[in-house]
Every structure is written in structure tokens, then in C-alpha cells.
Design an enzyme around this catalytic site. Structure first.
Site, PDB file in Angstrom:
ATOM      1  CB  SER A 243      -1.022  -0.034   1.444  1.00  0.00           C
ATOM      2  OG  SER A 243       0.481   0.245   2.401  1.00  0.00           O
ATOM      3  CE  LYS A 244      -2.064   7.233  -2.093  1.00  0.00           C
ATOM      4  NZ  LYS A 244      -3.335   8.180  -1.302  1.00  0.00           N
ATOM      5  NE  ARG A 245       0.835   0.606   6.123  1.00  0.00           N
ATOM      6  CZ  ARG A 245       1.613  -0.986   6.247  1.00  0.00           C
ATOM      7  NH1 ARG A 245       2.674  -0.510   7.178  1.00  0.00           N
ATOM      8  NH2 ARG A 245       0.946  -2.134   5.759  1.00  0.00           N
ATOM      9  CG  HIS A 246       4.183  -1.270   2.021  1.00  0.00           C
ATOM     10  ND1 HIS A 246       3.124  -1.522   1.986  1.00  0.00           N
ATOM     11  CD2 HIS A 246       5.075  -1.793   2.928  1.00  0.00           C
ATOM     12  CE1 HIS A 246       3.203  -2.710   3.211  1.00  0.00           C
ATOM     13  NE2 HIS A 246       3.686  -2.257   3.675  1.00  0.00           N
ATOM     14  N   GLY A 247       5.054   2.787   0.280  1.00  0.00           N
ATOM     15  CA  GLY A 247       5.208   3.542  -1.370  1.00  0.00           C
ATOM     16  C   GLY A 247       4.749   2.582  -2.503  1.00  0.00           C
TER      17      GLY A 247
END
Ligand code: GLU
Length: 468
Positions: A243-247
Site C-alpha cells: 500500500s501507500k505506506r510501503h511506497g
């Protein structure tokens, strides 16, 4: 299982944000499968969520697909919302055939049903109370529900997961048409896939549970059953959904970061599919080899280090002139100046030295910018440190040496400067480093004599003068 003769696959993204890289991977798989079989790959925009669907997101899908080289075969892309009346028509057809029924439950009633089930530890599902009723009220809102089988089981034959069976008693009578006459997602997907002639559905396995319900609709209508392949989702480095959290980003962001589409295709393909131990697989090979058997059944982890190394490989493989053209717009953005044809030719010559170091086009452009900057070049801290009084004295001498050269090849420049340094009792670095600082404005650059040769004598002398 025999594959259908003419394979028809589809990619049906929802235009509610950027084109997620995980969706791009299932699009790639569907595209490859169609191309491998000489079949058809169709694009459908699932824009039924009117609040969240935007034109910008539709454009991002088109652009992302084009950039990735995933061409779709339907000139007229299907927009799901525009087909809502056709979806509703199927619900009414099902009503007529007794495959579905009208349910007049109010929100309050449904809530009461849920509360009762919760309180009694019962599974939460619609209890079918309108299934067999004939005393239909007049002029009251209703939804249309599937008259799903209550006994027996529903099996999904999936090319990745194998056969998975659910007891029909576990599935309630799903809503097909809402009281405002809008079709539900479950109905729209099935009708669209059927009408588009889709016979192979490759998608993320977050849709796997939906499949049982979709299969029930297909069976009720007596339509041909598509083949399914549910692809495990991509995970981040911590094993959680990427997800966004992982880039995790939209396809467009990867383009901006300077990844090549062929590298992206190769990387995304290997992230979830394998061909022995092959790491580098060209698109031509991928089309030749792609199958559903080798889709990896466990989630793969997105790894930027790996992506960088795949990208670096494709950059090294690319023709220097093509790379120079690729980075020209980036250089223009950095410097604010148009890149001339002569400069592109110069960059192409410098590419051998530049491309060994860069992992993506962004880095490549950044490392090449000194070639096209207007004089005087800005100096970075490293260059400033190099340019001491002694270094400048050396540069003044080199100016004369360079001015005297007729042969301006890298080898000739190197020999002349080496001879000069030796004659002065200095080391090569005492001459090469100041030259590097003057010519590139930096303490790091590609081999500096090569750079000098590519810049040409006049430019070299001018850049030396600028720092003296
Ligand atoms: N529109 C769905 C999505 O973007 C795809 C549905 C499907 O593949 O059946 O997740």
C-alpha cells in the site's frame, strides 16, 4: 482443463484514484495471456461509483496502460455506468424467469434481522423472508434478490487456487438491483463479462470471495462459465498488502521516477509468475511463455532494490541515442532550457560513461545535466573543495596543454595531462580532479578525459576559464 479456443480477457479498473501498480500487474497478466493465445484483451472502466470516479483517473488508466505498452483491442472502451440499464434488464429477466424475486424489506427490518442474528450468535445473512411470498404490496420500494440455491454447493475452479467449494447454505440471496433501480456491482460485472464475451478472468485474489456469488448468477442465467485465475496480491517488505505506506504508487509515479516500461513489465511479470530461474524476460519471450500454471500461488513482495537492478539492466541494453532522447525532456525540466539536437548527440556520446552508474532515467538525467548546463556551471561543495589555489594553478597550466592539442580524443587528452603532471612531479589525480571540478561542477563524474573529449576543446577551455 482445456482452454477455450479464442481467449478473451479483460481489465476492468475502477477510476477512483491512480492506476495502482498491483492492478497494472493483473492487467499485464491478462494482456500476456490474450497475446500468447492470439486472443483479445478488453478494457472496461468500472465507473459505477459516481462519487469517487473521476475523469482524471480515467485518463491515468489510459495513459498508464499506453506507457506500459498494454494495448487493448476494443476501440470503444466499455464504460460500466453507461450500461446500467442493460444490467437492470437482466435483473428483470431473472425476475420473470423466477430466478430472482422482489424483496420489500425496509432498512429497519433488515437491521432488526441483523440484530437478532447477532444476539443469537447466528450467521449474519438475509433470511429469505420474501423468497416465496406472493402477497406483494403495491407501490412500495423493493430490491431484486437472486433466488440462490439453498442446498448443494458452489464450486469455483480456479487456475491458481484449484477447486474451492462453498456450501450454498452459507450464501444468502444477494441483491441484484437496488430499490432505486441501480444494479449492484456483482450483477454489473457478470453481465458485462458475459456481453463482452470474456471467457478468462484473471484478477487479484481480493475478488475471490465475490466469485462464488458471480458464479451463482452465471449458473442461474445458464451462461458459459469463464475460467478464473485469481492472482495473489503484492505485499510490501513487511508481508502486509502493498500500500501507500510501503511506497506503493500509481503507474505514473514509476514513469516519473525514471523506470522504463520494459523494465516495469519484466519486474511485474516476475512478481507473481516464473519461468524457471529466468530473471530477465523480454516482452516477446513473455508473450511466448506466459501461462496460468506458473502464476505463483503465494504473495510476492515488492522489492525496490530488485526493480532498480532490472531497470538498470534494461537501461544498459538500450541504444545510447535512445537513452539520450529519453532523458532530454528531463534535462529540459531541470535546466529550464530546451535541449538542442547537438546536445542530444553529445549526450549519446557520453552515455557509455553515464549509464553504468544510473539505476533509472531520473538518476541518469541528473548525472548528465552538466553536459547541457549553461556556463558558468554551478559548483557543488565537493568541487569547491577541490578548487584550491594549487588546483587552480594546475588548471591554468592544463589550459595551455589542452589548447595545444590537435588530437582531442580521450586517450590523447589523458596522455598529455599525465605527461604534464609527471613532469611537474605531481600525481594524475592532482590534474584530473581539478579538471573534473571545472568540467562537471562536481567531484564525481564519468571518466573525465572522455567527458573532455565529448565537450570539445572550446567548451573545455571556456569551463576552465570560468573557475579560474
Ligand atoms: N473493478 C474491480 C477493481 O478495480 C475489478 C473487478 C474484477 O476484476 O472483476 O478491483
Amino acid at each position: 482443463m482445456n482452454a477455450p479456443t479464442k481467449i478473451v480477457t479483460r481489465f476492468p479498473p475502477s477510476p477512483t484514484g491512480f492506476l495502482h501498480i498491483g492492478s497494472a500487474r493483473t492487467a499485464l497478466f491478462s494482456w500476456l495471456y490474450a497475446r500468447h493465445h492470439g486472443g483479445t484483451f478488453l478494457l472496461r472502466i468500472e465507473d459505477t461509483d459516481r462519487e469517487r470516479s473521476t475523469q482524471a483517473a480515467v485518463d491515468a488508466i489510459f495513459e498508464g496502460m499506453k506507457w506500459l505498452g498494454l494495448d487493448w483491442d476494443n476501440k470503444d472502451v466499455v464504460f460500466q455506468f453507461a450500461r446500467r440499464d442493460l444490467h437492470a434488464k437482466v435483473a428483470y429477466e431473472m425476475l420473470e424467469k423466477g430466478l430472482a424475486y422482489k424483496c420489500y424489506c425496509t432498512q429497519a427490518e433488515l437491521e432488526e434481522m441483523r440484530n437478532h442474528q447477532k444476539a443469537n450468535g447466528l450467521p449474519m445473512r438475509y433470511d429469505g423472508r420474501w423468497r416465496d411470498r406472493t402477497d406483494h404490496p403495491k407501490d412500495l420500494p423493493f430490491v431484486v434478490r437472486l433466488k440462490a440455491p439453498q442446498t448443494g454447493e458452489t464450486t469455483v475452479k480456479d487456475r491458481v487456487r484449484g477447486e474451492v467449494t462453498v456450501q450454498n447454505s452459507q450464501l444468502d440471496d444477494m441483491v441484484l438491483l437496488r430499490s432505486d433501480n441501480t444494479p449492484t456491482y456483482m450483477l454489473s460485472v457478470v453481465v458485462d463479462d458475459h456481453d463482452m464475451g470474456v471467457n478468462t478472468i484473471i484478477r487479484g485474489d481480493d475478488h475471490f470471495t465475490n466469485t462464488f456469488r458471480q458464479v451463482q448468477i452465471i449458473k442461474a442465467m445458464g451462461w458459459p462459465m469463464p475460467e478464473y485465475a485469481h492472482v495473489p496480491l503484492i505485499h510490501g517488505s513487511d508481508g502486509q498488502k502493498f500500500s501507500k505506506r510501503h511506497g506503493a504508487l500509481g503507474v505514473d509515479e514509476y514513469r516519473k521516477m525514471g523506470y522504463l516500461p520494459e523494465a516495469m513489465r519484466n519486474y511485474l511479470l516476475r512478481l507473481g509468475w516464473s519461468h524457471g530461474d529466468d530473471e530477465f524476460i523480454t516482452t516477446k519471450q513473455a508473450i511466448e511463455w506466459f501461462n496460468l500454471e506458473h502464476i505463483v500461488s503465494s504473495p510476492a513482495r515488492f522489492d525496490y532494490v530488485k526493480l532498480d537492478s532490472v531497470n538498470a539492466h534494461y537501461m544498459r541494453e538500450m541504444a545510447d541515442a535512445d537513452l539520450a532522447n529519453e532523458i532530454a525532456p528531463r534535462l529540459q525540466e531541470i535546466t529550464g532550457n530546451a535541449v538542442t539536437d547537438a546536445q542530444v548527440a553529445m549526450l549519446a556520446k557520453g552515455m557509455a560513461g553515464l549509464k553504468q552508474r544510473a539505476k533509472n532515467l531520473k538518476e541518469l538525467a541528473e548525472s548528465a545535466v552538466f553536459y547541457v548546463l549553461s556556463r558558468p556551471l554551478p559548483l557543488n561543495d565537493g568541487a569547491k573543495k577541490i578548487l584550491t589555489t594549487d588546483a587552480k594553478a594546475m588548471l591554468a597550466q592544463l589550459r595551455t596543454v589542452i589548447d595545444g592539442l590537435n588530437d582531442f580524443s580521450a586517450h590523447s587528452i589523458e596522455t598529455a595531462i599525465k605527461d604534464h603532471a609527471t613532469a611537474q612531479g605531481k600525481k594524475m589525480g592532482d590534474a584530473a580532479q581539478p579538471l573534473r571540478a571545472a568540467l562537471s561542477g562536481s567531484n564525481v563524474s564519468p571518466p573525465i578525459f572522455e567527458v573532455a573529449s565529448i565537450l570539445g576543446k572550446q567548451e573545455v577551455l571556456a569551463r576552465i576559464n570560468d573557475v579560474l
